[in-house]
Scaffold this motif. Structure first.
Motif, PDB file in Angstrom:
ATOM      1  N   GLN A   1       0.829  -1.201   0.000  1.00 51.59           N
ATOM      2  CA  GLN A   1       0.000   0.000   0.000  1.00 51.59           C
ATOM      3  C   GLN A   1       0.868   1.257   0.000  1.00 51.59           C
ATOM      4  OE1 GLN A   1      -3.226   0.198  -0.421  1.00 51.59           O
ATOM      5  NE2 GLN A   1      -3.309   2.435  -0.219  1.00 51.59           N
ATOM      6  N   SER A   2       1.926   1.258   0.790  1.00 50.71           N
ATOM      7  CA  SER A   2       2.831   2.405   0.814  1.00 50.71           C
ATOM      8  C   SER A   2       3.501   2.599  -0.539  1.00 50.71           C
ATOM      9  CB  SER A   2       3.897   2.222   1.898  1.00 50.71           C
ATOM     10  OG  SER A   2       3.341   2.264   3.185  1.00 50.71           O
TER      11      SER A   2
ATOM     12  N   ARG B   1      11.358   5.373 -13.898  1.00 49.58           N
ATOM     13  CA  ARG B   1      12.808   5.264 -13.741  1.00 49.58           C
ATOM     14  C   ARG B   1      13.416   6.490 -13.066  1.00 49.58           C
ATOM     15  NH1 ARG B   1      16.635   2.651 -18.390  1.00 49.58           N
ATOM     16  NH2 ARG B   1      18.593   2.624 -17.207  1.00 49.58           N
ATOM     17  N   ASN B   2      12.888   7.673 -13.360  1.00 53.23           N
ATOM     18  CA  ASN B   2      13.477   8.895 -12.809  1.00 53.23           C
ATOM     19  C   ASN B   2      13.019   9.179 -11.381  1.00 53.23           C
ATOM     20  OD1 ASN B   2      10.887   9.780 -13.170  1.00 53.23           O
ATOM     21  ND2 ASN B   2      11.347  11.197 -14.850  1.00 53.23           N
ATOM     22  N   SER B   3      12.179   8.324 -10.803  1.00 54.74           N
ATOM     23  CA  SER B   3      11.713   8.553  -9.429  1.00 54.74           C
ATOM     24  C   SER B   3      12.594   7.885  -8.382  1.00 54.74           C
ATOM     25  CB  SER B   3      10.274   8.040  -9.276  1.00 54.74           C
ATOM     26  OG  SER B   3      10.220   6.634  -9.421  1.00 54.74           O
ATOM     27  N   GLN B   4      13.530   7.080  -8.812  1.00 56.79           N
ATOM     28  CA  GLN B   4      14.454   6.420  -7.913  1.00 56.79           C
ATOM     29  C   GLN B   4      15.754   7.237  -7.864  1.00 56.79           C
ATOM     30  OE1 GLN B   4      17.478   4.449  -8.564  1.00 56.79           O
ATOM     31  NE2 GLN B   4      17.355   2.670  -7.262  1.00 56.79           N
ATOM     32  N   PRO B   5      16.420   7.478  -6.691  1.00 56.39           N
ATOM     33  CA  PRO B   5      16.242   6.746  -5.444  1.00 56.39           C
ATOM     34  C   PRO B   5      15.287   7.383  -4.440  1.00 56.39           C
ATOM     35  CG  PRO B   5      18.227   8.042  -5.308  1.00 56.39           C
ATOM     36  CD  PRO B   5      17.646   8.306  -6.684  1.00 56.39           C
TER      37      PRO B   5
ATOM     38  N   ASN C   1      13.919   5.657  -0.912  1.00 57.49           N
ATOM     39  CA  ASN C   1      14.238   6.220   0.400  1.00 57.49           C
ATOM     40  C   ASN C   1      12.983   6.501   1.209  1.00 57.49           C
ATOM     41  OD1 ASN C   1      16.965   6.138  -0.178  1.00 57.49           O
ATOM     42  ND2 ASN C   1      17.047   8.242  -0.931  1.00 57.49           N
ATOM     43  N   ARG C   2      11.962   7.058   0.574  1.00 54.25           N
ATOM     44  CA  ARG C   2      10.716   7.357   1.291  1.00 54.25           C
ATOM     45  C   ARG C   2      10.030   6.076   1.750  1.00 54.25           C
ATOM     46  NH1 ARG C   2      10.404  11.030  -2.968  1.00 54.25           N
ATOM     47  NH2 ARG C   2       8.845   9.757  -4.069  1.00 54.25           N
ATOM     48  N   LEU C   3      10.058   5.044   0.918  1.00 59.89           N
ATOM     49  CA  LEU C   3       9.416   3.782   1.290  1.00 59.89           C
ATOM     50  C   LEU C   3      10.131   3.154   2.482  1.00 59.89           C
ATOM     51  CD1 LEU C   3       7.255   1.635   0.556  1.00 59.89           C
ATOM     52  CD2 LEU C   3       9.016   0.500  -0.802  1.00 59.89           C
TER      53      LEU C   3
ATOM     54  N   ARG D   1      14.126  -3.601   3.311  1.00 64.86           N
ATOM     55  CA  ARG D   1      15.418  -3.228   2.725  1.00 64.86           C
ATOM     56  C   ARG D   1      15.392  -3.486   1.219  1.00 64.86           C
ATOM     57  NH1 ARG D   1      16.346  -8.314   4.960  1.00 64.86           N
ATOM     58  NH2 ARG D   1      17.536  -9.800   3.661  1.00 64.86           N
ATOM     59  N   LEU D   2      16.171  -2.691   0.519  1.00 63.13           N
ATOM     60  CA  LEU D   2      16.264  -2.832  -0.940  1.00 63.13           C
ATOM     61  C   LEU D   2      17.093  -4.063  -1.296  1.00 63.13           C
ATOM     62  CD1 LEU D   2      15.964  -1.663  -3.860  1.00 63.13           C
ATOM     63  CD2 LEU D   2      18.088  -0.428  -3.423  1.00 63.13           C
TER      64      LEU D   2
END
Length: 346
Positions: A294-295, A321-325, A329-331, A339-340
């Motif tokens: 949901q997050s 693609r341009n929304s990372q990182p 980080n917010r998640l 963890r990633l």
């Protein structure tokens, strides 16, 4: 100095198509950058020694050992299978290096077995194809370890190509590679909850599917029309499991079409619907997983879902693609135990 033989295989994430692989349906896994390397030195006797940096001390086993729940069981089973295939004539000394987290639903067990079989094939220049080794690896999990898994994990780690997804028909074992969109990426996040296929809950779902197969007189629950299932006036758990399989199979087909046509919106919707079905119909999710999904969606994911056998492990999310990182980080800030693991970028 004794000659050693090595093989490297990737972990895998299933973009969509959960619990369809042992019910005659489609799956859509993709290779990850995390990987496992197995180095093998053949022995003339039946002894097995396994060194793995993720476990303390070497494991001392023999080819006659039965599965006991020990972490080295996949190694013993793989070496027994290698002997049955004529690739080895005894035990082996094994060294295992892996960056695939265990209990994450990313095929660490399948990767270990396939890597050992590939290393054993190199010993005698065996003629077995990667598909044949994948089938052999499934036998190890089904017959030796007692895990009633399908063929997806083994096929994915044996054959998947980085930057693409494998559209696999688990009934025929036919597959094709589908390019991933350059505008988006698939991010794999571990929930922090370890899972294990041998803990009984996966087997319970398999038994419910088997009951549905007997009820409908078919081994291919995925190929039953959902309308047929909807007409059955019962809310028995095995009927809900069959409904998930039938609808999930069709979601995979729609997701493959969406990838091929560049329809990211439809792909995301299929991923979201898949998670809802795993949560409410197949009932393999957990509140912590649902909150993470949901997050992911609220932070801007096009689609997000539980991936793997269920009851813990990872989620996979499709993001621009341009929304990372920043997105990652917010998640992770809102879910400290997560963890990633990887981000698949074509």
């Amino acid at each position: 100095m004794l000659e050693s033989f090595s093989a490297v295989v990737p972990g895998r994430v299933n973009l969509i198509g959960e619990h369809t692989d042992y019910n005659g349906g489609m799956v859509l896994p993709a290779a990850l950058s995390v990987r496992l390397e197995a180095t093998l030195i053949p022995r003339a006797d039946d002894d097995i020694t396994v060194i793995a940096e993720s476990h303390a001390g070497p494991a001392k086993r023999t080819l006659s050992d039965q599965a006991s729940g020990h972490w080295s069981d996949p190694c013993v089973g793989a070496l027994r299978e290698a002997n049955a295939l004529g690739l080895l004539t005894g035990g082996a000394s094994l060294n295992v290096h892996s960056t695939i987290p265990e209990g994450a639903g990313l095929s660490s067990s399948a990767a270990l077995i396939v890597a050992i079989l590939k290393a054993a094939r190199a010993v005698t220049d065996g003629a077995q194809t990667d598909i044949e080794l994948a089938i052999a690896a499934r036998r190890v999990e089904n017959s030796y370890m007692g895990v009633p898994c399908g063929i997806m994990d083994q096929m994915a780690v044996a054959l998947a190509t980085p930057g693409s997804a494998m559209a696999l028909d688990t009934k025929s074992i036919d597959y094709k590679l589908v390019s991933l969109p350059s505008s988006h990426q698939f991010v794999v996040i571990h929930s922090g909850i370890k899972r294990k296929l041998t803990d009984g809950r996966y087997a319970a779902r398999k038994l419910e599917c088997d009951r549905a197969k007997k009820y409908f007189g078919t081994d291919d629950l995925c190929l039953i029309e959902p309308e047929v299932l909807a007409r059955v006036e019962s809310n028995e758990p095995f009927l809900r499991r069959a409904m998930h399989c039938a609808t999930e199979h069709r979601r995979v087909l729609a997701a493959i079409d969406a990838l091929q046509s560049g329809d990211i919106e439809t792909l995301g919707r299929m991923m979201n619907e898949s998670h809802a079905s795993m949560r409410d119909v197949f009932e393999i999710s957990l509140p912590q997983i649902d909150a993470l999904v949901q997050s992911a969606f609220e932070l801007g994911a096009i689609g997000a879902r539980l991936t793997g056998g269920g009851f813990g492990g990872c989620i996979v999310a499709c993001i621009e693609r341009n929304s990372q990182p920043g997105w990652i980080n917010r998640l992770l800030e809102s879910h400290p135990d997560a963890r990633l693991i990887d981000a698949i970028v074509p």
